[in-house]
Design an enzyme around this catalytic site. Structure first.
Site, PDB file in Angstrom:
ATOM      1  N   ASN A  11       0.792  -1.209   0.189  1.00 34.26           N
ATOM      2  CA  ASN A  11      -0.101  -0.005  -0.229  1.00 34.26           C
ATOM      3  C   ASN A  11       0.885   1.205  -0.080  1.00 34.26           C
ATOM      4  O   ASN A  11       1.484   1.429   1.054  1.00 34.26           O
ATOM      5  CB  ASN A  11      -0.854  -0.043   1.051  1.00 34.26           C
ATOM      6  CG  ASN A  11      -1.564   1.246   1.555  1.00 34.26           C
ATOM      7  OD1 ASN A  11      -1.888   2.032   0.640  1.00 34.26           O
ATOM      8  ND2 ASN A  11      -2.474   1.271   2.655  1.00 34.26           N
ATOM      9  N   LYS A  13       0.092   4.309  -0.019  1.00 33.75           N
ATOM     10  CA  LYS A  13      -0.542   5.422   0.437  1.00 33.75           C
ATOM     11  C   LYS A  13      -0.250   6.670  -0.515  1.00 33.75           C
ATOM     12  O   LYS A  13      -0.387   6.612  -1.775  1.00 33.75           O
ATOM     13  CB  LYS A  13      -0.105   5.697   1.817  1.00 33.75           C
ATOM     14  CG  LYS A  13      -0.239   4.354   2.596  1.00 33.75           C
ATOM     15  CD  LYS A  13      -0.009   4.480   4.220  1.00 33.75           C
ATOM     16  CE  LYS A  13      -0.120   3.260   4.939  1.00 33.75           C
ATOM     17  NZ  LYS A  13       0.037   3.233   6.233  1.00 33.75           N
ATOM     18  N   HIS A  97      -9.354   1.014   4.834  1.00 32.89           N
ATOM     19  CA  HIS A  97      -8.180   1.133   5.629  1.00 32.89           C
ATOM     20  C   HIS A  97      -8.214   2.064   7.014  1.00 32.89           C
ATOM     21  O   HIS A  97      -9.110   3.007   6.897  1.00 32.89           O
ATOM     22  CB  HIS A  97      -7.153   1.710   4.755  1.00 32.89           C
ATOM     23  CG  HIS A  97      -5.792   1.793   5.248  1.00 32.89           C
ATOM     24  ND1 HIS A  97      -5.446   2.481   6.231  1.00 32.89           N
ATOM     25  CD2 HIS A  97      -4.822   0.734   5.193  1.00 32.89           C
ATOM     26  CE1 HIS A  97      -4.036   2.404   6.608  1.00 32.89           C
ATOM     27  NE2 HIS A  97      -3.752   1.123   5.989  1.00 32.89           N
ATOM     28  N   GLU A  99      -6.617   4.568   8.052  1.00 35.77           N
ATOM     29  CA  GLU A  99      -6.438   5.890   7.866  1.00 35.77           C
ATOM     30  C   GLU A  99      -7.769   6.586   7.297  1.00 35.77           C
ATOM     31  O   GLU A  99      -8.165   7.541   7.382  1.00 35.77           O
ATOM     32  CB  GLU A  99      -5.193   6.171   6.843  1.00 35.77           C
ATOM     33  CG  GLU A  99      -3.930   5.743   7.808  1.00 35.77           C
ATOM     34  CD  GLU A  99      -2.837   5.138   7.010  1.00 35.77           C
ATOM     35  OE1 GLU A  99      -2.907   5.515   5.724  1.00 35.77           O
ATOM     36  OE2 GLU A  99      -1.776   4.939   7.729  1.00 35.77           O
ATOM     37  N   GLU A 169      -5.352  -5.254  10.609  1.00 31.39           N
ATOM     38  CA  GLU A 169      -4.436  -4.323  10.885  1.00 31.39           C
ATOM     39  C   GLU A 169      -4.608  -3.628  12.271  1.00 31.39           C
ATOM     40  O   GLU A 169      -5.267  -2.836  12.421  1.00 31.39           O
ATOM     41  CB  GLU A 169      -4.322  -3.330   9.861  1.00 31.39           C
ATOM     42  CG  GLU A 169      -3.874  -3.756   8.603  1.00 31.39           C
ATOM     43  CD  GLU A 169      -3.615  -2.880   7.659  1.00 31.39           C
ATOM     44  OE1 GLU A 169      -2.216  -2.987   6.982  1.00 31.39           O
ATOM     45  OE2 GLU A 169      -4.066  -1.782   7.097  1.00 31.39           O
ATOM     46  N   GLY A 175       2.623   1.894  11.040  1.00 29.96           N
ATOM     47  CA  GLY A 175       3.600   2.899  10.848  1.00 29.96           C
ATOM     48  C   GLY A 175       4.424   3.401  12.281  1.00 29.96           C
ATOM     49  O   GLY A 175       4.927   4.424  12.217  1.00 29.96           O
ATOM     50  N   SER A 215       3.557  -2.386  10.209  1.00 27.79           N
ATOM     51  CA  SER A 215       4.874  -2.748  10.494  1.00 27.79           C
ATOM     52  C   SER A 215       5.615  -3.904   9.895  1.00 27.79           C
ATOM     53  O   SER A 215       6.478  -4.380  10.580  1.00 27.79           O
ATOM     54  CB  SER A 215       5.379  -2.310  12.022  1.00 27.79           C
ATOM     55  OG  SER A 215       4.969  -1.067  12.254  1.00 27.79           O
TER      56      SER A 215
HETATM   57  P1  PGA Z   1       2.933   0.117   7.755  1.00 21.07           P
HETATM   58  O1  PGA Z   1       1.537   0.357   7.124  1.00 21.07           O
HETATM   59  O2  PGA Z   1       3.500  -1.262   7.246  1.00 21.07           O
HETATM   60  O3  PGA Z   1       3.760   1.429   7.212  1.00 21.07           O
HETATM   61  O4  PGA Z   1       2.847  -0.276   9.236  1.00 21.07           O
HETATM   62  C1  PGA Z   1       0.705  -0.645   6.887  1.00 21.07           C
HETATM   63  C2  PGA Z   1      -0.882  -0.512   6.512  1.00 21.07           C
HETATM   64  O5  PGA Z   1      -0.929   0.712   6.784  1.00 21.07           O
HETATM   65  O6  PGA Z   1      -1.422  -1.043   5.564  1.00 21.07           O
END
Ligand code: PGA
Length: 254
Positions: A11, A13, A97, A99, A169, A175, A215
């Site tokens: 992803n 983003k 997601h 976010e 997740e 992140g 992560s």
């Molecule tokens: P990350 O993000 O691997 O940077 O923790 C995962 C995601 O948001 O799908």
């Protein structure tokens, strides 16, 4: 026995313009374009979908979008439909997601509408669910996930959900560099599969791929993938660099 082909999804983003996206896709094609036994997908920004899918032609890597609208078309400024994503070369779409839930008002209801529209258009939804740190500490992890799963899939049944992918997740791991341990993730994945069995029957539940996200890096992927109910990963930060992402994709050869 049902075999679930693992899916490693990147992803991107809101990172990379069109030419940076194509450059990374070209490099990934060299490094992982022919990999078998694992499916690979990348989700760039909207303007890069079509050029990236062109760049990846002749490879086994798929393209996915990071969001969509549930209507087919209409006066919905700033939105994009499932059919438009398919026409731009997408096979997958990430839906719900954290976010989007946190910053853009995505709810279990809109997730449900989007999943219904995606499957009608033969787009494979990757439905994201996960608990916050506060919810985990309050012992609410399983009830939160149960609700997200039930509401997200409301009114949808086995024949529409053959290809559904779930991504677990935990918000506190996205992140942040804090990964759930493989045991913590496995515990949740097993719970999700048992809920899916209750809701949709065993044969569908056994075939659904449940990805872990939060992560994921070359250093922890093999351990996560060794768990029986972890069928892949949704990777954010570590998918932006083709070399790093390719190491994750090749986790078996490490
Ligand atoms: P990350 O993000 O691997 O940077 O923790 C995962 C995601 O948001 O799908």
């Amino acid at each position: 026995m049902t075999t679930r082909i693992p899916l490693i999804a990147g992803n991107w983003k809101m990172y990379k313009n069109v030419s940076e996206s194509v450059q990374t896709a070209d490099r990934l094609k060299e490094l992982a374009g022919g990999v078998t036994g694992v499916e690979v997908m990348i989700a760039p920004t909207f303007p890069a979908l079509f050029p990236v899918s062109k760049a990846l032609q002749g490879s086994l890597i798929s393209v996915g979008a990071q969001n969509m609208h549930w209507e087919k078309e209409g006066a919905y400024t700033g939105e994009i439909s499932a059919a438009m994503l398919v026409a731009a070369g997408c096979r997958y779409v990430i839906i719900g997601h954290s976010e989007r839930r946190e910053y853009f008002g995505e709810s279990d209801e809109t997730v449900n509408e989007k999943i219904a529209a995606a499957v009608q258009t033969q787009l494979i939804p990757i439905m994201c669910i996960g608990e916050s740190e506060k919810q985990r500490e309050a012992g609410e992890t399983f009830s939160v996930l149960d609700k997200q799963l039930k509401m997200g899939l409301k009114g949808l049944f086995a024949d529409a959900l053959q290809n559904l992918v779930i991504a677990y997740e935990p918000i506190w791991a996205i992140g942040t560099g804090k990964t759930a341990t493989s045991e913590q993730a496995q515990e949740v994945h097993l719970f999700l599969r048992s809920k899916l069995t209750e809701m949709q029957g065993e044969s569908l539940a056994k075939g659904i791929r449940i990805l872990y996200g939060g992560s994921v890096k070359p250093q922890n992927i093999a351990e996560l993938m060794a768990m029986p109910d972890i069928d892949g990963a949704l990777v954010g930060g570590a998918s932006l660099d083709a070399e790093t992402f390719s190491k994750i994709v090749h986790y078996q050869s490490k």
